[in-house]
Write a protein that holds these residues in place. Structure first.
Motif: not given
Length: 245
Positions: A172-176, A222-229
């Motif tokens: 996961f990652a979070v961007y401001e 903020l935007i939160a991303f998750v990584y789902i391979p």
């Protein structure tokens, strides 16, 4: 905004008439809920034609926030006869869900934030949200505004999901994001990293984000991303996504 209609995660509702829900992100739903949990639906039964509800026996597999002793949910709808224009919710026996609930929930509807955890991507989803929720609890508040990531002129996958040889160390990652009253993005910075291509992702967000941010002036955006391979081979589904669908 039409793309939002693909989501089943809806928060507020009008149960009596056609559903008029407000959409919410995974992260906003976390902050607004009293408890967040993975559940297994053990059984669905008990159609009530008068109240337009049925019952679902559930088992809590794990809690990500709060605790509850609930064993049976009252669910809006009638088993086997669901309307897409109302707040009816089709819970399936033996299926697992990520669900967000408040202590005063009387009837669970499609407007209650929830995600089905299918077998193929189950472990990736659970691991990503567990790590994301841990970060949210320590580093963000309910006053922060998490938004969905939509791109201008998107065709197929987003520019972020199209990154070649993306090998994140974290799921996961979070961007401001900062912007002004003219909806011009000033800066995008990561406050929690994937550990690969983070600066490049920030540039893509600044270039391609298609959102009116003026309504959030004065708030931390903020935007939160998750990584789902498991989503990688699916043509129109982003595997780096702000939507856990």
């Amino acid at each position: 905004m039409k793309k939002i209609l693909l989501l089943i995660i809806l928060f507020s509702f009008n149960f009596t008439f056609a559903c008029s829900c407000l959409f919410t992100t995974l992260s906003n739903a976390y902050h607004r809920a009293d408890f967040v949990a993975e559940i297994t639906v053990l059984n669905v039964y008990g159609n009530n034609a008068t109240k337009n509800t049925y019952k679902a026996d559930i088992k809590f597999e794990r809690f990500f926030k709060g605790k509850s002793e609930i064993k049976t949910l009252d669910v809006a709808g009638n088993i086997g006869n669901f309307s897409s224009t109302s707040c009816q919710l089709s819970l399936r026996a033996n299926a697992k869900y990520l669900i967000f609930l408040n202590n005063n929930n009387k009837i669970v509807t499609s407007c209650t934030p929830h995600y089905i955890l299918d077998d193929n991507s189950y472990q990736s989803k659970i691991s990503a949200v567990e790590n994301l929720f841990s970060f949210l609890e320590k580093n963000t508040t309910k006053n922060d505004e998490f938004i969905f990531y939509f791109e201008k002129n998107k065709k197929g996958k987003s520019s972020i999901s199209k990154l070649k040889n993306f090998k994140p160390k974290n799921n996961f990652a979070v961007y401001e994001i900062t912007s002004n009253s003219k909806n011009v993005i000033g800066a995008v910075k990561n406050i929690s990293e994937f550990g690969d291509r983070d600066n490049e992702i920030a540039k893509l967000i600044k270039k391609n984000l298609n959102r009116d941010l003026t309504e959030y002036l004065g708030k931390r955006i903020l935007i939160a991303f998750v990584y789902i391979p498991e989503y990688i081979p699916i043509k129109y589904r982003d595997h780096v996504t702000s939507e856990l669908y």
